[in-house]
Scaffold this motif. Sequence first.
Motif, PDB file in Angstrom:
ATOM      1  N   ARG A  42       0.827  -1.200   0.000  1.00 27.33           N
ATOM      2  CA  ARG A  42       0.000   0.000   0.000  1.00 27.33           C
ATOM      3  C   ARG A  42       0.868   1.259   0.000  1.00 27.33           C
ATOM      4  O   ARG A  42       0.596   2.218  -0.728  1.00 27.33           O
ATOM      5  CB  ARG A  42      -0.917   0.005   1.222  1.00 27.33           C
ATOM      6  N   GLY A  45       2.396   1.918  -3.421  1.00 27.41           N
ATOM      7  CA  GLY A  45       1.410   2.432  -4.359  1.00 27.41           C
ATOM      8  C   GLY A  45       1.007   3.859  -4.059  1.00 27.41           C
ATOM      9  O   GLY A  45       0.898   4.692  -4.965  1.00 27.41           O
ATOM     10  N   THR A  46       0.801   4.176  -2.781  1.00 26.45           N
ATOM     11  CA  THR A  46       0.383   5.524  -2.398  1.00 26.45           C
ATOM     12  C   THR A  46       1.424   6.561  -2.800  1.00 26.45           C
ATOM     13  O   THR A  46       1.090   7.663  -3.238  1.00 26.45           O
ATOM     14  CB  THR A  46       0.141   5.582  -0.878  1.00 26.45           C
ATOM     15  N   SER A  48       3.496   6.269  -5.235  1.00 28.46           N
ATOM     16  CA  SER A  48       3.861   6.102  -6.645  1.00 28.46           C
ATOM     17  C   SER A  48       5.329   5.730  -6.798  1.00 28.46           C
ATOM     18  O   SER A  48       6.025   6.200  -7.695  1.00 28.46           O
ATOM     19  CB  SER A  48       3.555   7.368  -7.456  1.00 28.46           C
ATOM     20  N   SER A 350      -6.044   1.452 -12.360  1.00 29.97           N
ATOM     21  CA  SER A 350      -4.592   1.590 -12.185  1.00 29.97           C
ATOM     22  C   SER A 350      -3.934   0.258 -12.489  1.00 29.97           C
ATOM     23  O   SER A 350      -4.606  -0.741 -12.748  1.00 29.97           O
ATOM     24  CB  SER A 350      -4.243   2.060 -10.764  1.00 29.97           C
ATOM     25  N   LYS A 370      -2.878  -6.499  -4.861  1.00 26.44           N
ATOM     26  CA  LYS A 370      -3.037  -5.045  -4.778  1.00 26.44           C
ATOM     27  C   LYS A 370      -4.518  -4.661  -4.753  1.00 26.44           C
ATOM     28  O   LYS A 370      -4.931  -3.778  -3.988  1.00 26.44           O
ATOM     29  CB  LYS A 370      -2.339  -4.388  -5.964  1.00 26.44           C
ATOM     30  N   GLN A 374      -6.702  -2.503  -1.907  1.00 27.77           N
ATOM     31  CA  GLN A 374      -7.479  -1.314  -2.252  1.00 27.77           C
ATOM     32  C   GLN A 374      -8.939  -1.454  -1.836  1.00 27.77           C
ATOM     33  O   GLN A 374      -9.535  -0.508  -1.316  1.00 27.77           O
ATOM     34  CB  GLN A 374      -7.373  -1.059  -3.760  1.00 27.77           C
ATOM     35  N   LEU A 381      -5.190   3.151  -5.661  1.00 27.70           N
ATOM     36  CA  LEU A 381      -3.861   3.732  -5.680  1.00 27.70           C
ATOM     37  C   LEU A 381      -3.556   4.305  -7.064  1.00 27.70           C
ATOM     38  O   LEU A 381      -4.053   3.812  -8.076  1.00 27.70           O
ATOM     39  CB  LEU A 381      -2.825   2.669  -5.304  1.00 27.70           C
ATOM     40  N   VAL A 413      -5.459   9.664  -3.447  1.00 30.32           N
ATOM     41  CA  VAL A 413      -5.963   8.312  -3.647  1.00 30.32           C
ATOM     42  C   VAL A 413      -7.464   8.364  -3.870  1.00 30.32           C
ATOM     43  O   VAL A 413      -8.203   8.938  -3.077  1.00 30.32           O
ATOM     44  CB  VAL A 413      -5.635   7.423  -2.424  1.00 30.32           C
TER      45      VAL A 413
END
Length: 502
Positions: A42, A45-46, A48, A350, A370, A374, A381, A413
Motif C-alpha cells: 500500500r 502504491g500511495t 507512486s 490503475s 493489490k 485497495q 492507488l 488516492v
Amino acid sequence: DPVGAGADGSMWVERAGSSTQVAVAGVSLVLPSGVSTMGSLRAMGTCSRNVLRVIPSSRWDVEQAAHALGSTSPEVASRVRHGSFLCDAELFERSFFSISAAEAAAMDPQQRQLLERGYAALHESGMSKGALLGATVAVNVGQWASEFGAVLMRTPAGRSVYASTGFSCSVTCGRVSFALGLHGPCASYDTACSASLVANHGSARALQRGECVAALSAGVNMILDPAAMLGTAVGGFTSVKGRSHTFDSRADGYARGEAIGALASRLGDEAIGVLGSAVRQDGRSASLTAPSGQAQQGVLAAALSDAQLQRGREVAALEAHGTGTALGDPIECGAFAAVFLSVGGSLVVSSLKANVGHTEPGAGLSGLSKLVVQLREGGMLPNAQLRSLNPHVGGLLQGNGGRCALPSHASRVAKLPSLAGGVSSFGYSGTIAHAVVTRGAGVEGGGEAWPPSTPLVYHRRAFSWCSSSSHPMAQSRLAMPDGAHVFRSAAAGALHALVADH
C-alpha cells in the motif's frame, strides 16, 4: 469456519448449505525492493514509488551482458539493462520444510521462495503446518520455463543428484504438496503472462467441484539468466526506456520484474473478499501475440457472471493488465469501457506494472493482491508512471456514458463508491483471464489493519546460485590494453542503493 482441524491434527470440512462462493482467506506476496507485506504494498502504491532499476551487479555485469546481447543493435542493448529484483532472493529456510542443504543448493530460487510464500498464505488463513498434513488442499502454480536450468549447469550443484528436479515446472507445484503433505489437486500452468490468474481459476473450480477443502494459488517469476532477456528485447516487447509507462503517451513496451505471490482460498464468505473468475482465448486476432478486444470483453463479462454481478456498474475498481505497450493499452481500455462504462458505471483504473514492471507469470496474483488491499481500504492507488495520457486511451474513455478515473502520481488516492473490483491478466499466447473480488461482509473500508495472525518467522540462510565478487561500488569491470582492470559504477543502481539513506 468451513475448514478446521480435528483432535488428531487432520483436516476436516463442514459443508454448510450449498454455497459455492470462493473466498480469499490469506495472501502472501513479495515484490522487489523489500515489498513483502500488504502494508508496504500500500505504501509503495500511495507514494507512486518506482522500483525499476539498472540490473544489479549481484545478478550479472549489465554492461558486459548488454554488449553481448545487443552488439548488433543499440536499441536491443538498451532493452536488456533494466528490471526489478527481489531482495534477499538467495535466502531460504530449508529445515522448516525438511530439505537437506545439498538439495536446497540445487533448487530453483523460485521453488524456495514459493515454499515460504505458499505456506505463509496458508498460515495467514488459519491453517497450521500440522493440520495441513494429509489434507486435500489444492496447489496451482503459474510459472513458465525456468531460467535456472542454464544457470545451474554452470555451477557444481548442476552435477548433483538433485539437479534433475531443481528447475522443472512440474516439480515447482509438486514440491509444495510434498513438503506440506497435501493430497489435493496439484498442477503447474504456463499461459505466459496470465498464468497465475489462470492457476487461481483452476483453484476456484476445484473448490466448487468439491475436489478439495482449501486451495493455494501462486505465481512465480525470477530473472536469473541474461540470455533470457534477449527474446523479449528482439521481439520489441520490452521498453527502451526500462519502464512500464502504463496508459502514458511514452508507452513503448514493458520492463521485466520479479514477484512471488500466493493466495489461500476456500468456500465461504470471508471478510477479505469473494472471488469470481473466467478464462478465455483471443482466438484469431491480428497476429498470434496481438490482443483481441472482443475476446477481452467476453472474459470480463464472464467473470462478472461468475461473481454473481449482473451489471458492469457494480464494479468500481479495475487493476488493469496495463503493460504500457502502444497497442495493448488502447485495446484493453476499449474492452473495459464497453463492459463497465457503457452501462453508466464509474470506474477507477490503475496498474501495478507502473511500479514494479511486468512480473509475467506472477503478474495476475500480484495485481489481485493489490486489488484486495485497495478494496479493504476503500481507495484506489495512483498510476506511478502516468504523466501525459495516451491520446488513444483518452479517446476510448470519452463519450460512453460512464465515468473513468486514471489517477496520476499527483492525485489523491481515489475513493471507491462500491465494494467490487476486477483484475485482468492477458497472456501473449492469447489465453486471457479476469477475476472479480467483492469486499466481504463487515469490511467498512478506511484503513483497517490486515487480519491478525500468529507471526511466522523463518530462520533463513543463503543459497547463492551465482558467484559475484564485485563490490556495489564496482558494478562493471573493463579490461584495459595493458592488462590492468578498471572498475566503474553508475550513479544509480547498486551504488545509489548503498548510500541513498546516508
